[in-house]
Design a protein around this motif. Structure first.
Motif, PDB file in Angstrom:
ATOM      1  N   THR A  12      57.700 -21.553 -38.418  1.00  0.00           N
ATOM      2  CA  THR A  12      56.384 -21.149 -38.907  1.00  0.00           C
ATOM      3  C   THR A  12      56.125 -21.803 -40.256  1.00  0.00           C
ATOM      4  N   GLY A  13      54.866 -22.094 -40.534  1.00  0.00           N
ATOM      5  CA  GLY A  13      54.555 -22.830 -41.751  1.00  0.00           C
ATOM      6  C   GLY A  13      55.134 -24.224 -41.736  1.00  0.00           C
ATOM      7  N   ALA A  91      56.747 -19.470 -42.988  1.00  0.00           N
ATOM      8  CA  ALA A  91      55.375 -19.236 -43.442  1.00  0.00           C
ATOM      9  C   ALA A  91      55.340 -18.061 -44.416  1.00  0.00           C
ATOM     10  N   GLY A  92      54.552 -18.207 -45.465  1.00  0.00           N
ATOM     11  CA  GLY A  92      54.415 -17.118 -46.430  1.00  0.00           C
ATOM     12  C   GLY A  92      53.252 -17.379 -47.365  1.00  0.00           C
ATOM     13  N   VAL A 110      49.420 -10.264 -47.797  1.00  0.00           N
ATOM     14  CA  VAL A 110      50.798 -10.614 -48.137  1.00  0.00           C
ATOM     15  C   VAL A 110      51.782  -9.929 -47.200  1.00  0.00           C
ATOM     16  N   TYR A 111      51.599  -8.646 -46.970  1.00  0.00           N
ATOM     17  CA  TYR A 111      52.557  -7.932 -46.117  1.00  0.00           C
ATOM     18  C   TYR A 111      52.397  -8.284 -44.648  1.00  0.00           C
ATOM     19  N   ASP A 112      51.174  -8.540 -44.211  1.00  0.00           N
ATOM     20  CA  ASP A 112      50.969  -8.973 -42.824  1.00  0.00           C
ATOM     21  C   ASP A 112      51.664 -10.308 -42.567  1.00  0.00           C
ATOM     22  N   THR A 113      51.511 -11.246 -43.498  1.00  0.00           N
ATOM     23  CA  THR A 113      52.060 -12.592 -43.325  1.00  0.00           C
ATOM     24  C   THR A 113      53.554 -12.638 -43.568  1.00  0.00           C
ATOM     25  N   SER A 158      57.511  -8.106 -50.927  1.00  0.00           N
ATOM     26  CA  SER A 158      57.414  -8.452 -49.504  1.00  0.00           C
ATOM     27  C   SER A 158      58.643  -9.236 -49.055  1.00  0.00           C
ATOM     28  N   LYS A 159      59.134 -10.114 -49.906  1.00  0.00           N
ATOM     29  CA  LYS A 159      60.319 -10.882 -49.557  1.00  0.00           C
ATOM     30  C   LYS A 159      61.589 -10.046 -49.682  1.00  0.00           C
TER      31      LYS A 159
END
Length: 247
Positions: A12-13, A91-92, A110-113, A158-159
């Motif tokens: 992703t990303g 992805a982030g 942010v939290y969704d991604t 988030s991380k």
């Protein structure tokens, strides 16, 4: 160096920055790489570069925000490359700023991604990996998941959630052959961090290396964790932060 010929990897990303460097490195070891991102032009350019170097790659345009988008991505990726053996959650999003000026829309993005999408990608892929007897998942976190930094609480938290999930998934799927690990980068020069300017260099000066990383330096660590050389590594968070963890 692991020979990944015959394996399929989803990054992703994968159309920019660390994700793109990782996709190229995995393809260089023989993996059929499926990359995803929102920018189709950058994605197709990356695929062309990989193919021109003799690798196998496909691009899936996707905006990843929740369970449905994650499961749809898995379906589309497997149509192109077959069962996925390696997942790299690269992805982030990382908006920085004071807590009191952060709106709910930014919080949810942010939290969704950074948390929800990796969660449901693992939910969609890890059981099938386990049923086949093996697979590797590498999550990309950040050094600011390990310490407090003004203006980075939303991104860092988030991380930090992804760090805990890495360990939980290792405990859950490791006994069935799926290795789950994470890489914790320090400041890295990418398209996404270009707007930080001197702030990126200032942040990097806090570590012994004294400079930002190139994306390829982070990618090498990710590929190591995805490969057979890391066959006895489960639930680890590998710092690739220029030594910031040491000070």
């Amino acid at each position: 160096m692991s020979d990944m010929t015959g394996t399929a990897a989803l990054v992703t990303g994968g159309n920019s920055g660390i994700g793109r460097a990782t996709a190229k490195a995995l393809a260089g070891r023989g993996a059929h790489v499926v990359i995803t991102g929102r920018d189709a032009d950058r994605g197709e350019r990356t695929v062309k570069e990989i193919r021109a170097a003799g690798g196998r790659a496909d691009f899936v345009a996707a905006t990843l925000l929740g369970e449905a988008s994650a499961r749809d991505l898995v379906h589309r990726a497997e149509e192109l490359a077959g069962p996925i053996d390696v997942l790299v959650n690269s992805a982030g999003v990382f908006p920085f700023g004071p807590t009191d000026t952060t709106g709910e829309q930014d919080f949810d993005l942010v939290y969704d991604t950074n948390v929800k999408v990796p969660y449901f990608l693992v939910a969609a892929l890890a059981p099938a990996m386990a049923a086949r007897g093996g697979g590797a998942i590498v999550n990309v976190t950040t050094m600011v998941a390990q310490f407090g930094a003004a203006g980075m609480g939303l991104y860092g938290s988030s991380k930090a959630a992804l760090v805990l999930l890495t360990k939980s998934w290792a405990a859950e799927y490791g006994p069935r052959g799926v290795r789950v690990n994470a890489v914790s980068p320090g400041p890295t020069r990418t398209e996404g961090t270009a707007g930080m300017g001197e702030a990126l260099d200032e942040l990097a000066r806090g570590g012994p290396a004294g400079r930002p990383a190139d994306p390829e330096e982070i990618a090498e660590a990710i590929v190591f964790l995805a490969g057979e050389e890391a066959g006895f590594v489960h639930g680890a968070v590998l710092p690739v932060d220029g030594g910031r963890i040491a000070v």
